[in-house]
Motif scaffolding. Structure first.
Motif, PDB file in Angstrom:
ATOM      1  N   GLN A  70       0.818  -1.207   0.000  1.00 38.95           N
ATOM      2  CA  GLN A  70       0.000   0.000   0.000  1.00 38.95           C
ATOM      3  C   GLN A  70       0.860   1.268   0.000  1.00 38.95           C
ATOM      4  O   GLN A  70       0.343   2.361  -0.223  1.00 38.95           O
ATOM      5  CB  GLN A  70      -0.919   0.008   1.232  1.00 38.95           C
ATOM      6  N   SER A  71       2.139   1.120   0.249  1.00 44.65           N
ATOM      7  CA  SER A  71       3.048   2.268   0.311  1.00 44.65           C
ATOM      8  C   SER A  71       3.426   2.718  -1.096  1.00 44.65           C
ATOM      9  O   SER A  71       3.663   1.890  -1.985  1.00 44.65           O
ATOM     10  CB  SER A  71       4.315   1.906   1.090  1.00 44.65           C
ATOM     11  N   VAL A  72       3.503   4.025  -1.293  1.00 41.91           N
ATOM     12  CA  VAL A  72       3.893   4.570  -2.591  1.00 41.91           C
ATOM     13  C   VAL A  72       4.794   5.779  -2.382  1.00 41.91           C
ATOM     14  O   VAL A  72       4.802   6.393  -1.314  1.00 41.91           O
ATOM     15  CB  VAL A  72       2.657   4.992  -3.433  1.00 41.91           C
ATOM     16  N   GLY A  73       5.544   6.105  -3.424  1.00 41.90           N
ATOM     17  CA  GLY A  73       6.328   7.332  -3.396  1.00 41.90           C
ATOM     18  C   GLY A  73       7.550   7.268  -2.509  1.00 41.90           C
ATOM     19  O   GLY A  73       8.303   6.298  -2.534  1.00 41.90           O
ATOM     20  N   ILE A  74       7.722   8.311  -1.702  1.00 38.65           N
ATOM     21  CA  ILE A  74       8.912   8.465  -0.874  1.00 38.65           C
ATOM     22  C   ILE A  74       8.514   8.521   0.594  1.00 38.65           C
ATOM     23  O   ILE A  74       7.627   9.277   0.981  1.00 38.65           O
ATOM     24  CB  ILE A  74       9.677   9.741  -1.265  1.00 38.65           C
ATOM     25  N   VAL A  75       9.170   7.711   1.414  1.00 39.29           N
ATOM     26  CA  VAL A  75       8.891   7.654   2.851  1.00 39.29           C
ATOM     27  C   VAL A  75       9.809   8.648   3.559  1.00 39.29           C
ATOM     28  O   VAL A  75      11.039   8.556   3.450  1.00 39.29           O
ATOM     29  CB  VAL A  75       9.111   6.234   3.396  1.00 39.29           C
ATOM     30  N   SER A  76       9.249   9.577   4.279  1.00 39.11           N
ATOM     31  CA  SER A  76      10.036  10.655   4.888  1.00 39.11           C
ATOM     32  C   SER A  76      10.806  10.188   6.124  1.00 39.11           C
ATOM     33  O   SER A  76      10.380   9.279   6.833  1.00 39.11           O
ATOM     34  CB  SER A  76       9.127  11.828   5.267  1.00 39.11           C
ATOM     35  N   GLY A  77      11.953  10.837   6.343  1.00 38.99           N
ATOM     36  CA  GLY A  77      12.689  10.685   7.587  1.00 38.99           C
ATOM     37  C   GLY A  77      13.508   9.430   7.761  1.00 38.99           C
ATOM     38  O   GLY A  77      14.002   9.177   8.860  1.00 38.99           O
ATOM     39  N   VAL A  78      13.677   8.634   6.703  1.00 44.17           N
ATOM     40  CA  VAL A  78      14.418   7.374   6.847  1.00 44.17           C
ATOM     41  C   VAL A  78      15.442   7.235   5.727  1.00 44.17           C
ATOM     42  O   VAL A  78      15.372   7.908   4.694  1.00 44.17           O
ATOM     43  CB  VAL A  78      13.472   6.149   6.854  1.00 44.17           C
ATOM     44  N   ASP A  79      16.400   6.315   5.927  1.00 42.24           N
ATOM     45  CA  ASP A  79      17.435   6.058   4.926  1.00 42.24           C
ATOM     46  C   ASP A  79      17.428   4.616   4.421  1.00 42.24           C
ATOM     47  O   ASP A  79      18.308   4.238   3.644  1.00 42.24           O
ATOM     48  CB  ASP A  79      18.815   6.393   5.491  1.00 42.24           C
ATOM     49  N   GLY A  80      16.443   3.852   4.835  1.00 37.03           N
ATOM     50  CA  GLY A  80      16.341   2.494   4.331  1.00 37.03           C
ATOM     51  C   GLY A  80      14.951   1.947   4.529  1.00 37.03           C
ATOM     52  O   GLY A  80      14.216   2.390   5.431  1.00 37.03           O
ATOM     53  N   LEU A  81      14.575   1.032   3.652  1.00 33.92           N
ATOM     54  CA  LEU A  81      13.260   0.411   3.709  1.00 33.92           C
ATOM     55  C   LEU A  81      13.395  -1.098   3.632  1.00 33.92           C
ATOM     56  O   LEU A  81      14.278  -1.622   2.946  1.00 33.92           O
ATOM     57  CB  LEU A  81      12.389   0.887   2.540  1.00 33.92           C
ATOM     58  N   VAL A  82      12.511  -1.804   4.335  1.00 33.61           N
ATOM     59  CA  VAL A  82      12.424  -3.254   4.211  1.00 33.61           C
ATOM     60  C   VAL A  82      10.962  -3.613   3.968  1.00 33.61           C
ATOM     61  O   VAL A  82      10.053  -2.850   4.306  1.00 33.61           O
ATOM     62  CB  VAL A  82      12.972  -4.001   5.449  1.00 33.61           C
ATOM     63  N   SER A  83      10.746  -4.769   3.361  1.00 34.29           N
ATOM     64  CA  SER A  83       9.379  -5.144   3.030  1.00 34.29           C
ATOM     65  C   SER A  83       9.270  -6.634   2.763  1.00 34.29           C
ATOM     66  O   SER A  83      10.255  -7.299   2.433  1.00 34.29           O
ATOM     67  CB  SER A  83       8.897  -4.378   1.796  1.00 34.29           C
ATOM     68  N   ARG A  84       8.047  -7.142   2.880  1.00 31.82           N
ATOM     69  CA  ARG A  84       7.735  -8.509   2.505  1.00 31.82           C
ATOM     70  C   ARG A  84       7.005  -8.577   1.169  1.00 31.82           C
ATOM     71  O   ARG A  84       6.952  -9.642   0.549  1.00 31.82           O
ATOM     72  CB  ARG A  84       6.873  -9.191   3.578  1.00 31.82           C
ATOM     73  N   ASP A  85       6.413  -7.452   0.727  1.00 28.07           N
ATOM     74  CA  ASP A  85       5.589  -7.535  -0.480  1.00 28.07           C
ATOM     75  C   ASP A  85       5.646  -6.303  -1.372  1.00 28.07           C
ATOM     76  O   ASP A  85       4.834  -6.167  -2.289  1.00 28.07           O
ATOM     77  CB  ASP A  85       4.125  -7.810  -0.089  1.00 28.07           C
ATOM     78  N   ALA A  86       6.588  -5.396  -1.139  1.00 22.53           N
ATOM     79  CA  ALA A  86       6.708  -4.212  -1.978  1.00 22.53           C
ATOM     80  C   ALA A  86       8.149  -4.060  -2.460  1.00 22.53           C
ATOM     81  O   ALA A  86       9.087  -4.332  -1.710  1.00 22.53           O
ATOM     82  CB  ALA A  86       6.290  -2.960  -1.202  1.00 22.53           C
ATOM     83  N   PRO A  87       8.336  -3.626  -3.712  1.00 29.72           N
ATOM     84  CA  PRO A  87       9.699  -3.346  -4.176  1.00 29.72           C
ATOM     85  C   PRO A  87      10.229  -2.076  -3.518  1.00 29.72           C
ATOM     86  O   PRO A  87       9.485  -1.110  -3.346  1.00 29.72           O
ATOM     87  CB  PRO A  87       9.535  -3.157  -5.685  1.00 29.72           C
ATOM     88  N   VAL A  88      11.494  -2.085  -3.139  1.00 34.04           N
ATOM     89  CA  VAL A  88      12.107  -0.936  -2.474  1.00 34.04           C
ATOM     90  C   VAL A  88      13.415  -0.577  -3.175  1.00 34.04           C
ATOM     91  O   VAL A  88      14.053  -1.427  -3.800  1.00 34.04           O
ATOM     92  CB  VAL A  88      12.353  -1.205  -0.973  1.00 34.04           C
ATOM     93  N   ALA A  89      13.806   0.683  -3.061  1.00 39.47           N
ATOM     94  CA  ALA A  89      15.025   1.140  -3.728  1.00 39.47           C
ATOM     95  C   ALA A  89      15.593   2.347  -3.007  1.00 39.47           C
ATOM     96  O   ALA A  89      14.931   2.952  -2.154  1.00 39.47           O
ATOM     97  CB  ALA A  89      14.720   1.504  -5.187  1.00 39.47           C
ATOM     98  N   VAL A  90      16.815   2.695  -3.349  1.00 40.52           N
ATOM     99  CA  VAL A  90      17.442   3.923  -2.868  1.00 40.52           C
ATOM    100  C   VAL A  90      18.111   4.613  -4.049  1.00 40.52           C
ATOM    101  O   VAL A  90      18.343   4.005  -5.092  1.00 40.52           O
ATOM    102  CB  VAL A  90      18.493   3.666  -1.762  1.00 40.52           C
ATOM    103  N   VAL A  91      18.415   5.890  -3.867  1.00 40.98           N
ATOM    104  CA  VAL A  91      19.142   6.674  -4.862  1.00 40.98           C
ATOM    105  C   VAL A  91      20.503   7.031  -4.267  1.00 40.98           C
ATOM    106  O   VAL A  91      20.586   7.480  -3.133  1.00 40.98           O
ATOM    107  CB  VAL A  91      18.378   7.955  -5.234  1.00 40.98           C
TER     108      VAL A  91
END
Length: 213
Positions: A70-91
């Motif tokens: 359900q998450s989209v776009g950019i998550v504020s205030g963090v430098d990393g993401l983990v997930s079980r069912d969503a693609p994640v990336a960094v720049v």
């Protein structure tokens, strides 16, 4: 090792051998990933993703957040993401990017580690968050992406001392050339992964430098 893909970037040989992990590191020909959502979506689609990955804001800290489909776009205030069912990336440009996956537990992560985040243990925090949502440390694979190498990353003495205070004296991580201190932040993140319980044989850490290469 890094393996070229379609003229738009690279994949980790180690993660590629797993056969089930969609991933990649873009190069300049893939376009501006920081400012263009269209370029990010195009690159993701070429890799095999059906939707754009979720990104962290990347504030040069050590916070990690779990996201879902359900998450989209950019998550504020963090430098990393983990997930079980969503693609994640960094720049990243010269900072370290780290891709993480437990292919059995179906948990993935993407981490942005600048020098401040590295000092703060951001990649270790990501491993802990992956474990919290179902991963097992001994099953986690990691790929450290292209970043500035120690060859080109000269730093002031106080930054060197901050790293040696955090990690201990390590001539591979911090060394002097002609009176100028150099740091290998890729190696510092590799050490964090191993210290955090990720098997050394499950870490792909190819020698790269986004400055001189």
């Amino acid at each position: 090792m890094l393996q070229k893909i379609n003229g738009i970037g690279f994949q980790s040989t180690l993660l590629r051998e797993l056969g089930t992990v969609i991933h990649g590191f873009s190069n300049r020909s893939a376009g501006d990933m920081e400012h263009s959502g269209e370029h990010r979506y195009s690159f993701a689609r070429k890799l095999g993703f059906k939707i754009s990955p979720v990104l962290p804001e990347q504030v040069h800290d050590n916070r990690i957040q779990t996201v879902d489909r359900q998450s989209v776009g950019i998550v504020s205030g963090v430098d990393g993401l983990v997930s079980r069912d969503a693609p994640v990336a960094v720049v990243a440009a010269d900072c370290v990017s780290v891709l993480l996956v437990d292919p059995v537990g179906h948990v993935c992560g993407a981490v942005h580690a600048g020098w401040k985040g590295t000092l703060g243990g951001v990649v270790g925090n990501a491993v802990q968050e992956m474990v919290r949502i179902g991963a097992i440390k001994r099953r986690i694979y990691a790929a450290i992406g292209p970043h500035i190498g120690a060859c080109c990353y000269d730093v002031p003495e106080e930054r060197m001392r901050a790293f040696t205070t955090r990690f201990g004296r390590d001539e591979k991580m911090a060394f002097s050339v002609g009176g100028i201190w150099h740091l290998d932040i890729g190696w510092a993140n590799y050490r964090q992964l191993v210290d955090g319980g990720v098997p050394a044989g499950y870490i792909d850490a190819p020698p790269t430098c986004t400055s001189c290469q």
